[in-house]
Design a protein around this motif. Structure first.
Motif, short mmCIF file in Angstrom:
data_model
loop_
_atom_site.label_atom_id
_atom_site.label_comp_id
_atom_site.label_asym_id
_atom_site.label_seq_id
_atom_site.Cartn_x
_atom_site.Cartn_y
_atom_site.Cartn_z
N ALA A 199 11.70 -6.01 -13.83
CA ALA A 199 11.28 -4.66 -14.20
C ALA A 199 9.77 -4.44 -14.13
N ASN A 200 9.03 -5.36 -13.55
CA ASN A 200 7.60 -5.13 -13.34
C ASN A 200 7.39 -4.27 -12.09
N TRP A 201 6.36 -3.46 -12.13
CA TRP A 201 5.97 -2.68 -10.96
C TRP A 201 4.49 -2.38 -11.09
N TYR A 202 3.69 -3.01 -10.22
CA TYR A 202 2.25 -2.91 -10.34
C TYR A 202 1.64 -1.82 -9.46
N GLN A 217 6.44 6.21 -9.10
CA GLN A 217 5.84 5.53 -7.94
C GLN A 217 6.83 4.54 -7.32
N GLU A 218 7.55 3.80 -8.14
CA GLU A 218 8.53 2.87 -7.61
C GLU A 218 9.66 3.61 -6.91
N VAL A 219 10.11 4.72 -7.48
CA VAL A 219 11.15 5.52 -6.84
C VAL A 219 10.65 6.05 -5.50
N ASP A 220 9.42 6.57 -5.47
CA ASP A 220 8.85 7.10 -4.23
C ASP A 220 8.73 6.00 -3.17
N TYR A 221 8.29 4.82 -3.59
CA TYR A 221 8.16 3.70 -2.65
C TYR A 221 9.50 3.39 -2.00
N VAL A 222 10.55 3.21 -2.80
CA VAL A 222 11.86 2.84 -2.25
C VAL A 222 12.41 3.94 -1.35
N ARG A 230 -3.50 4.28 -4.07
CA ARG A 230 -3.92 3.21 -3.14
C ARG A 230 -2.91 2.08 -3.13
N LEU A 231 -2.51 1.61 -4.31
CA LEU A 231 -1.57 0.49 -4.38
C LEU A 231 -0.21 0.87 -3.82
N LEU A 232 0.20 2.11 -4.05
CA LEU A 232 1.48 2.56 -3.51
C LEU A 232 1.44 2.58 -1.98
N ALA A 233 0.34 3.07 -1.42
CA ALA A 233 0.20 3.09 0.04
C ALA A 233 0.18 1.67 0.60
N GLU A 234 -0.48 0.75 -0.10
CA GLU A 234 -0.52 -0.63 0.38
C GLU A 234 0.84 -1.30 0.25
N THR A 262 -11.22 -18.53 2.55
CA THR A 262 -10.02 -18.16 1.81
C THR A 262 -10.32 -18.21 0.31
N ASP A 263 -9.87 -17.19 -0.38
CA ASP A 263 -10.10 -17.05 -1.82
C ASP A 263 -8.76 -16.73 -2.48
N TRP A 264 -8.24 -17.66 -3.27
CA TRP A 264 -6.96 -17.44 -3.93
C TRP A 264 -7.11 -17.55 -5.45
N GLN A 265 -8.26 -17.09 -5.95
CA GLN A 265 -8.53 -17.12 -7.38
C GLN A 265 -7.73 -16.04 -8.11
N ASP A 266 -7.42 -16.33 -9.38
CA ASP A 266 -6.91 -15.34 -10.32
C ASP A 266 -5.59 -14.69 -9.88
N PRO A 267 -4.47 -15.42 -9.99
CA PRO A 267 -3.18 -14.85 -9.61
C PRO A 267 -2.80 -13.62 -10.43
N ALA A 268 -3.31 -13.51 -11.65
CA ALA A 268 -3.02 -12.31 -12.44
C ALA A 268 -3.63 -11.07 -11.77
N GLN A 269 -4.84 -11.21 -11.24
CA GLN A 269 -5.46 -10.10 -10.52
C GLN A 269 -4.73 -9.84 -9.20
N GLN A 270 -4.27 -10.87 -8.54
CA GLN A 270 -3.47 -10.68 -7.33
C GLN A 270 -2.26 -9.81 -7.65
N ALA A 271 -1.61 -10.09 -8.78
CA ALA A 271 -0.45 -9.29 -9.19
C ALA A 271 -0.84 -7.84 -9.41
N ARG A 272 -1.97 -7.62 -10.06
CA ARG A 272 -2.41 -6.25 -10.30
C ARG A 272 -2.73 -5.52 -9.00
N GLU A 273 -3.02 -6.30 -7.94
CA GLU A 273 -3.27 -5.72 -6.63
C GLU A 273 -1.99 -5.58 -5.81
N GLY A 274 -0.84 -5.86 -6.43
CA GLY A 274 0.44 -5.67 -5.74
C GLY A 274 1.01 -6.91 -5.10
N PHE A 275 0.44 -8.10 -5.41
CA PHE A 275 0.94 -9.34 -4.83
C PHE A 275 1.29 -10.33 -5.94
#
Length: 631
Positions: free
Chosen positions: A395-398, A442-447, A403-407, A160-173
């Motif tokens: 109001a954040n949307w990463y 992208q956020e509109v399309d996702y919803v 790819r990120l939208l599909a995920e 398990t690797d939970w390093q760098d929460p800022a990067q996790q956010a950029r990956e959509g989490f």
């Protein structure tokens, strides 16, 4: 290969049971009883593991993927380091690390075995006997890895690797709570036999005597229950016909599915409809549950506890079994002092007890709740506003690339498919604190994409969107077109206007509700967050004190209770919880510089992080909530 599965895997149980199709397996430490009831038959829990921290990431070079490394014995679910969460040590903990877990199980016969994981934060890679099976990223999402194994004992290793929460956010989490790391969900193993049953769904339609009476329905009422299940054939080409039952007390309803002919490896969805006379309906005042059992002979099976209930909405109101709902409760974070988000059964029981103490009939979560938690909420009759999409906030949307939208879409679908049997869930919330009409296309399309998919797949629940109350749209744009329910946050008296009089704050709240009604005509309206920080460090009655929090909550509840357009109100939050190590209330300190807060904690809870009711706060909310309709 990193994957986000689009289908739910088995719900996990902490009980040693026989594997399907005649297979048996032995875990190293049999548990006393299942924690999660729902799921396929033949699950064996893997609860006892060896944990070895690997902050320098040397395990691969040292051959740890094959096992053999020393470490501490831990029980899974597990957070590697559930303390500290503040100061320099807390900052290091929040930034994350790497660890490896090792366990073993015995396969009595050769065959295909499935390892099911309820959650792992953040990136999990799985090996069996030194062979890499796959990887998965993202918390609170079930995933599964399968392997063809010989009879005998097998070693499982998970990195398990939970390093760098800022990067996790950029990956959509993105996380709005502490970055706990580890195998924070249950793990099990089961044999895959000649067939498999998966992804059952239930839809209930009531008819007969009209609206149900509180507590279970009118005498002449009956329920038409449509049940579907995916059938997969691993044997030769043949015809398969699942059988099953719905059982509540002395009432047993047999289920017979039409036969389906499947080639080897082929799957199909099989559907049947059963009539249940005088059903014991599920509601907050009478949370009746039926046991659903499905089987293909002795080859495969699936069980769950479900509730028969019909949810409808129109004209801005929600109806459960024909009765209009009026909901009041709080949001929760799955976090317990000393355990982080790897909750024990006792932790989950305590959270439900705290909800009952305040008289809640609804709860909100920003992320998918653990199945064991959902089962407890089913049993307690507490409705769930369930977040399933990325937790962006303010109001954040990463998810701004294809790819990120599909995920993001896959993340939401996985969460819906995993939890859709739970009668307590009444709304799937797709996004948190969207501003105005969305950050980008992208956020509109996702919803819109997810709204359409959910309406097709699960018409029994509402699609919801959570709006940042400081930046709502004046006129709703395309993002909201297919949403059934809209929630707004309202921190009047805290972040907004903390120095205004009671009359001024209440007037602002009423103005916001009126604007919300104008912007979203015909939608179901909810206030998803309101409240204030509190502790014993501030002068009595001053902002930040228990008395101020109790007074402000009472003002909000009074305004919301008086507005017939509002379906639900939910305090933020049930219990204090660790946020980020440097958190001290956010923007409120700019307005109230003398405010004293405990660094690292969000203190808007009605209960402290340790689970103690805040003086005068819990009692105030409980008194006001208990005076409201029970459902």
């Amino acid at each position: 290969m990193i994957s986000l599965l689009t289908k739910p895997v088995c719900a996990l149980a902490l009980a040693c049971v026989a594997l399907a199709a005649g297979h048996t397996a032995a875990a190293q430490a049999p548990a006393s009883k299942p924690v999660i009831f729902e799921g396929p038959g033949g699950r064996v829990p893997l609860t006892s593991w060896t944990l070895r921290r690997d902050p320098a990431n040397r395990g691969l070079a040292r051959g740890w993927s094959r096992g053999g490394f020393p470490g501490a014995t831990v029980s899974v679910p597990n957070v590697v380091n559930p303390a500290p969460y503040t100061g320099h040590a807390g900052a290091l903990n929040y930034e994350g690390s790497i660890a490896r877990y090792r366990t073993s199980f015995t396969a009595a016969k050769a065959g295909v075995y499935a390892l099911g994981f309820q959650s792992a934060n953040y990136l999990a890679t799985v090996w069996v006997d030194g062979r890499r099976l796959g990887s998965h990223h993202g918390s609170y999402l079930p995933f599964e890895e399968r392997a063809k194994l010989a009879a005998g004992t097998h070693t499982v290793v998970v990195r398990t690797d939970w390093q760098d929460p800022a990067q996790q956010a950029r990956e959509g989490f993105h996380r709005t709570w502490f970055n706990w790391g580890g195998l924070d969900g249950e793990v099990d193993v089961r044999a895959i036999g000649e067939s498999e049953l998966a992804q059952p769904t239930v839809q209930t339609t009531l008819s007969g005597a009209g609206p149900a009476a509180p507590g279970g329905g009118a005498e002449a009422q009956q329920a038409s229950v449509r049940i579907s299940v995916q059938v997969r054939n691993y044997g030769p080409s043949r015809t398969l016909a699942p059988q099953g039952s719905l059982v509540h007390g002395s009432q047993t309803i047999p289920l017979s599915f039409p036969a389906v002919t499947l080639a080897h490896g082929q799957a199909a969805t099989d559907t049947t409809t059963a009539t249940v006379p005088q059903p014991a309906l599920w509601s907050p005042t009478a949370p009746n549950l039926y046991q659903l059992s499905l089987a293909l002979g002795s080859e495969s099976s699936y069980s769950a506890r479900i509730g028969l209930r019909q949810l409808t909405w129109h004209g801005g109101h929600v109806y459960l079994n024909g009765a209009q709902l009026s909901l009041h409760g709080a949001s929760i974070q799955e976090d317990a002092q000393g355990h982080g988000d790897a909750l024990t059964p006792g932790d989950e029981d305590t959270l439900v007890d705290e909800l009952k103490q305040i008289g809640a009939n609804v709860v909100r979560s920003q992320h998918p709740l653990d199945p064991a938690m959902l089962e407890r909420l089913d049993e307690a009759g507490i409705l769930v506003w369930q977040g399933v999409g990325p937790v962006e906030g303010a109001a954040n949307w990463y998810s701004t690339t294809p790819r990120l939208l599909a995920e993001a879409e896959q993340q939401a679908k996985t969460a819906v498919l995993a939890a859709e049997l739970h009668p307590s869930i009444f709304a799937w919330n797709l996004v948190d604190e969207v501003a105005e009409n969305g950050r980008d296309s992208q956020e509109v399309d996702y919803v819109r994409t997810l709204s359409h998919w959910i309406h097709q797949h699960d018409p029994t629940r509402m699609v919801a969107v959570d709006v940042w109350g400081d930046h709502p749209p004046t006129h709703a744009g395309p993002l909201y077109a297919e949403a059934d329910a809209v929630a707004e946050t309202d921190y009047s008296g805290w972040y907004d206007y903390p120095q205004d009089t009671t009359a001024q704050v209440e007037a602002k709240m009423r103005q916001r509700l009126a604007a919300m009604d104008r912007a979203f005509p015909g939608k179901v309206l909810v206030v998803s967050e309101f409240g204030a920080e509190s502790n014993g460090l501030n002068p009595p009655g001053a902002p930040g004190s228990y008395a101020y929090q109790a007074k402000l909550l009472a003002e909000h509840i009074a305004v919301y209770e008086a507005d017939p357009r509002l379906t639900a109100m939910m305090v933020w939050v049930l219990r204090d919880y660790p946020l980020t190590p440097t958190f001290e209330g956010g923007s409120i300190k700019q307005v109230l510089p003398k405010l004293r807060l405990i660094e690292g904690l969000n203190q808007k809870g009605l209960f402290t992080y340790g689970g103690h009711p805040k003086p005068g706060v819990v009692s105030t909310v409980a008194r006001l909530y208990n005076a409201l309709p029970a459902e």
